[in-house]
Motif scaffolding. Structure first.
Motif, PDB file in Angstrom:
ATOM      1  N   MET A  96      -0.692   5.255 -12.409  1.00  0.00           N
ATOM      2  CA  MET A  96       0.696   5.705 -12.228  1.00  0.00           C
ATOM      3  C   MET A  96       1.565   5.066 -13.298  1.00  0.00           C
ATOM      4  O   MET A  96       1.374   3.892 -13.635  1.00  0.00           O
ATOM      5  CB  MET A  96       1.174   5.262 -10.846  1.00  0.00           C
ATOM      6  CG  MET A  96       2.643   5.582 -10.598  1.00  0.00           C
ATOM      7  SD  MET A  96       3.240   4.966  -9.032  1.00  0.00           S
ATOM      8  CE  MET A  96       2.590   6.178  -7.930  1.00  0.00           C
TER       9      MET A  96
ATOM     10  N   VAL B 278      -6.442   6.239  -4.272  1.00  0.00           N
ATOM     11  CA  VAL B 278      -5.532   5.170  -3.886  1.00  0.00           C
ATOM     12  C   VAL B 278      -5.060   4.503  -5.169  1.00  0.00           C
ATOM     13  O   VAL B 278      -5.870   4.089  -5.988  1.00  0.00           O
ATOM     14  CB  VAL B 278      -6.235   4.135  -2.982  1.00  0.00           C
ATOM     15  CG1 VAL B 278      -5.307   2.970  -2.685  1.00  0.00           C
ATOM     16  CG2 VAL B 278      -6.679   4.798  -1.691  1.00  0.00           C
ATOM     17  N   ILE B 279      -3.744   4.461  -5.332  1.00  0.00           N
ATOM     18  CA  ILE B 279      -3.190   3.840  -6.544  1.00  0.00           C
ATOM     19  C   ILE B 279      -2.818   2.419  -6.219  1.00  0.00           C
ATOM     20  O   ILE B 279      -1.993   2.173  -5.343  1.00  0.00           O
ATOM     21  CB  ILE B 279      -1.929   4.596  -7.015  1.00  0.00           C
ATOM     22  CG1 ILE B 279      -2.287   6.042  -7.312  1.00  0.00           C
ATOM     23  CG2 ILE B 279      -1.325   3.933  -8.235  1.00  0.00           C
ATOM     24  CD1 ILE B 279      -1.091   6.890  -7.681  1.00  0.00           C
ATOM     25  N   ARG B 280      -3.444   1.478  -6.900  1.00  0.00           N
ATOM     26  CA  ARG B 280      -3.173   0.064  -6.632  1.00  0.00           C
ATOM     27  C   ARG B 280      -2.325  -0.604  -7.690  1.00  0.00           C
ATOM     28  O   ARG B 280      -1.763  -1.673  -7.460  1.00  0.00           O
ATOM     29  CB  ARG B 280      -4.492  -0.696  -6.486  1.00  0.00           C
ATOM     30  CG  ARG B 280      -5.298  -0.231  -5.283  1.00  0.00           C
ATOM     31  CD  ARG B 280      -6.627  -0.934  -5.203  1.00  0.00           C
ATOM     32  NE  ARG B 280      -7.539  -0.222  -4.321  1.00  0.00           N
ATOM     33  CZ  ARG B 280      -7.703  -0.506  -3.023  1.00  0.00           C
ATOM     34  NH1 ARG B 280      -7.028  -1.479  -2.476  1.00  0.00           N
ATOM     35  NH2 ARG B 280      -8.534   0.201  -2.284  1.00  0.00           N
TER      36      ARG B 280
ATOM     37  N   LEU C  88       2.070   1.178 -14.202  1.00  0.00           N
ATOM     38  CA  LEU C  88       2.718   0.667 -15.408  1.00  0.00           C
ATOM     39  C   LEU C  88       4.203   0.919 -15.202  1.00  0.00           C
ATOM     40  O   LEU C  88       4.614   2.065 -14.997  1.00  0.00           O
ATOM     41  CB  LEU C  88       2.235   1.431 -16.657  1.00  0.00           C
ATOM     42  CG  LEU C  88       0.741   1.365 -16.949  1.00  0.00           C
ATOM     43  CD1 LEU C  88       0.444   2.117 -18.255  1.00  0.00           C
ATOM     44  CD2 LEU C  88       0.265  -0.066 -17.072  1.00  0.00           C
TER      45      LEU C  88
ATOM     46  N   VAL D  74       2.248  -4.335 -16.333  1.00  0.00           N
ATOM     47  CA  VAL D  74       1.319  -3.863 -15.307  1.00  0.00           C
ATOM     48  C   VAL D  74       1.714  -4.505 -13.991  1.00  0.00           C
ATOM     49  O   VAL D  74       1.831  -5.715 -13.897  1.00  0.00           O
ATOM     50  CB  VAL D  74      -0.144  -4.254 -15.643  1.00  0.00           C
ATOM     51  CG1 VAL D  74      -1.086  -3.780 -14.541  1.00  0.00           C
ATOM     52  CG2 VAL D  74      -0.550  -3.664 -16.989  1.00  0.00           C
TER      53      VAL D  74
ATOM     54  N   LYS E 259       2.020  -2.478  -1.669  1.00  0.00           N
ATOM     55  CA  LYS E 259       1.410  -1.497  -0.766  1.00  0.00           C
ATOM     56  C   LYS E 259       0.904  -0.345  -1.619  1.00  0.00           C
ATOM     57  O   LYS E 259       1.703   0.400  -2.186  1.00  0.00           O
ATOM     58  CB  LYS E 259       2.448  -0.973   0.224  1.00  0.00           C
ATOM     59  CG  LYS E 259       2.831  -1.965   1.289  1.00  0.00           C
ATOM     60  CD  LYS E 259       3.655  -1.303   2.383  1.00  0.00           C
ATOM     61  CE  LYS E 259       4.277  -2.373   3.258  1.00  0.00           C
ATOM     62  NZ  LYS E 259       5.146  -1.807   4.282  1.00  0.00           N
ATOM     63  N   PRO E 260      -0.406  -0.215  -1.723  1.00  0.00           N
ATOM     64  CA  PRO E 260      -0.941   0.862  -2.567  1.00  0.00           C
ATOM     65  C   PRO E 260      -0.462   2.231  -2.089  1.00  0.00           C
ATOM     66  O   PRO E 260      -0.163   2.422  -0.914  1.00  0.00           O
ATOM     67  CB  PRO E 260      -2.458   0.740  -2.368  1.00  0.00           C
ATOM     68  CG  PRO E 260      -2.700  -0.571  -1.742  1.00  0.00           C
ATOM     69  CD  PRO E 260      -1.454  -0.975  -1.034  1.00  0.00           C
ATOM     70  N   TYR E 261      -0.410   3.164  -3.027  1.00  0.00           N
ATOM     71  CA  TYR E 261      -0.075   4.538  -2.663  1.00  0.00           C
ATOM     72  C   TYR E 261      -1.346   5.330  -2.443  1.00  0.00           C
ATOM     73  O   TYR E 261      -2.277   5.272  -3.244  1.00  0.00           O
ATOM     74  CB  TYR E 261       0.679   5.222  -3.799  1.00  0.00           C
ATOM     75  CG  TYR E 261       2.133   4.845  -3.920  1.00  0.00           C
ATOM     76  CD1 TYR E 261       2.595   4.178  -5.051  1.00  0.00           C
ATOM     77  CD2 TYR E 261       3.052   5.177  -2.926  1.00  0.00           C
ATOM     78  CE1 TYR E 261       3.926   3.851  -5.184  1.00  0.00           C
ATOM     79  CE2 TYR E 261       4.387   4.841  -3.062  1.00  0.00           C
ATOM     80  CZ  TYR E 261       4.831   4.176  -4.187  1.00  0.00           C
ATOM     81  OH  TYR E 261       6.143   3.847  -4.328  1.00  0.00           O
ATOM     82  N   GLY E 262      -1.362   6.121  -1.376  1.00  0.00           N
ATOM     83  CA  GLY E 262      -2.454   7.073  -1.199  1.00  0.00           C
ATOM     84  C   GLY E 262      -1.949   8.404  -1.699  1.00  0.00           C
ATOM     85  O   GLY E 262      -0.787   8.753  -1.474  1.00  0.00           O
ATOM     86  N   ILE E 263      -2.803   9.139  -2.397  1.00  0.00           N
ATOM     87  CA  ILE E 263      -2.402  10.481  -2.829  1.00  0.00           C
ATOM     88  C   ILE E 263      -2.992  11.451  -1.827  1.00  0.00           C
ATOM     89  O   ILE E 263      -4.212  11.590  -1.723  1.00  0.00           O
ATOM     90  CB  ILE E 263      -2.916  10.790  -4.247  1.00  0.00           C
ATOM     91  CG1 ILE E 263      -2.238   9.816  -5.203  1.00  0.00           C
ATOM     92  CG2 ILE E 263      -2.608  12.223  -4.626  1.00  0.00           C
ATOM     93  CD1 ILE E 263      -2.391  10.154  -6.653  1.00  0.00           C
TER      94      ILE E 263
END
Lengths: 405, 100
Positions: free
Chosen positions: B1, B78-80, B83, B45, B50-54
């Motif tokens: 992301m 899952v976006i952990r 940038l 970075v 809280k990671p995002y789930g797509i």
């Protein structure tokens, strides 16, 4: 990936020159980013994942988003419930699926290009806020058709909907585990695959049969031998109902370890229940209170004492959570009030309580708010936030923070 | 992301699909640098608290039990980390004469 006019190293280098960024300052791999041909920002949603939810997903647990059209959406893992709220960001969030971080790039000798695509540009996401499950609906659903015995099932008052566990799961905003715990608390029972609550008068009937049997056999002292009890009563009431009543009003006695005579050894295999004095007395209190709602306290106490089985003693502590005693009025009165009829939402709950009575002491108010505690807020914290403390006659009392309409 | 302060615009009203955005470089210390148009942005970075789930909606299954109307989503990814480019972009002045 179809990219027209792919960017070249020359083009990249000339920009680097203009930007006064030397090749020696950066890693060899450049990622040139394009919007995807299939740019789609509506087809996906971003959901902020709480640790509990992420762990549930990683463990392969079912995670469900539930909600009627009237309710807002909630997300449930197998054991927790979260409110789902839409959050907006002023920044643009570009989703680049295959983007590589600097730390992951393998440095090559010569400069190279990786082509990357932005699939979506997001300005909103969903965030989760842990909440208490909305369980009042569970009670009202089950009270649509309380169980009043097999004979009554066919009659006109008992044609209401009956619900299976899965149906309840779909209608109530809570996780499976939280719903199971609530069902146990409200003493619900499964009959023919449907979850039911027992009609109170029916329960009174069952109890009186049980107590009569106990009296005839002197089981109140010795304990109730369960198989014998079931074999007598199951002609009158379904077995599951009798077992349910024993479970809720009696305690299983662990059999005495082999002591003296052989005769006693034979009896170790029989399961015994002993009626729980507090629970039975409380039940008798409820019977009396439900009929008239408000009583002269001393009259109530004497009626109550006479109504309970011989050998059992009543005590005001058994009334916690079902009755309110007003010692300021003359004569003192007692009224029927249970926590399940109170508003679920915390500030509404406090408004309601303060409307009923202006000042509450800690032991008076605790039974009517302790169901709302969370790991972040205990009774003391709740009172600090929603009430104002003062001292009356040396006792700490709580009243409303604002004028009650 | 990639998170950018503000929004991306084009000079003329043309569709975005397929268009080039910019070059992403990383310094030797893994600091991300994004060059978009005439701007150079320095970022960092960030590991998401809280990671995002797509979430992608699954195709609707119509033959379910009545009254259920179930829709399901699959978590594609899952976006952990992201940038984050927050510092104000530095404009690049084009046609600076090369050093001799």
């Amino acid at each position: 990936m179809e990219i027209v006019n792919k960017r070249t190293l020359d083009e990249i280098d000339s920009v680097l020159e203009f930007a006064k960024l030397g090749r020696d300052e950066i890693k060899s791999v450049t990622q040139s980013i394009y919007f995807s041909e299939q740019l789609d920002s509506e087809g996906i949603k971003l959901l902020e994942l709480d640790t509990a939810v992420l762990t549930a997903l990683e463990n392969g647990e079912r995670v469900i988003i539930r909600g009627d059209k009237e309710d807002s959406a909630v997300l449930c893992t197998e054991s927790e419930t979260f409110e789902v709220k839409l959050g907006e960001v002023s920044n643009a969030l570009l989703i680049v699926p295959d983007m590589t971080l600097g730390s992951e790039l393998t440095d090559t000798l010569l400069p190279s290009i990786q082509y990357q695509q932005v699939n979506s540009v997001m300005h909103t996401f969903y965030e989760l806020r842990k909440m208490k499950p909305r369980l009042q609906k569970l009670r009202s659903l089950l009270e649509e058709n309380p169980y009043a015995g097999q004979a009554a099932e066919g009659d006109v008052d008992h044609q209401g909907t009956k619900y299976t566990f899965n149906e309840l799961l779909n209608l109530v905003q809570g996780s499976e585990r939280e719903i199971k715990i609530a069902l146990e608390k409200m003493q619900a029972i499964v009959i023919d695959g449907y979850w039911r609550v027992l009609d109170f008068d029916f329960l009174v009937q069952v109890m009186s049969h049980l107590l009569q049997l106990c009296d005839e056999n002197s089981w109140l002292d010795q304990g109730i031998p369960i198989q014998e009890c079931l074999s007598v009563l199951q002609d009158i009431f379904p077995r599951t109902v009798i077992e349910h009543v024993l479970k809720n009003f009696a305690d299983k006695i662990t059999p005495a370890t082999g002591k003296d005579d052989d005769e006693k050894h034979m009896q170790i295999d029989i399961d015994y229940y002993r009626l729980n004095e507090d629970k039975v007395c409380r039940f008798f209190a409820e019977q009396i209170l439900k009929h008239a709602r408000k009583f002269n306290l001393s009259q109530f106490l004497s009626t109550w004492e006479k109504s309970v089985p011989d050998g059992m003693k009543t005590s005001v502590s058994q009334l916690e959570g079902i009755a309110l005693i007003d010692r300021d009025s003359n004569p003192e009165v007692i009224s029927y009030m249970t926590v399940d009829t109170l508003p679920e939402e915390i500030s509404e709950r406090f408004n309601h309580l303060f409307r009923i009575r202006e000042k509450w002491s800690l032991p008076e108010i605790t039974p009517y708010i302790k169901d709302l505690t969370t790991d972040k807020m205990d009774v003391t914290a709740m009172l600090t936030k929603y009430a104002r403390a003062s001292t009356l006659n040396g006792i700490k009392v709580y009243n409303s923070r604002k004028p009650i309409s | 992301m990639i998170e950018l302060q503000g929004t991306l615009e084009t000079r003329n009203p043309i569709p975005f699909s397929g268009r080039f955005i910019g070059d992403l470089h990383f310094t030797h210390k893994d600091v991300p640098i994004l060059i978009i148009g005439h701007h150079i942005l320095y970022g960092k970075v960030v590991t998401l608290e809280k990671p995002y789930g797509i979430l992608v909606k699954d195709a609707e299954v119509t033959d379910r039990a009545p009254g259920a109307g179930q829709t399901s989503y699959t978590i594609r990814a899952v976006i952990r980390k992201k940038l984050l480019f927050k510092t104000r972009p530095k404009p690049i002045i084009a046609n600076v004469p090369k050093k001799v």
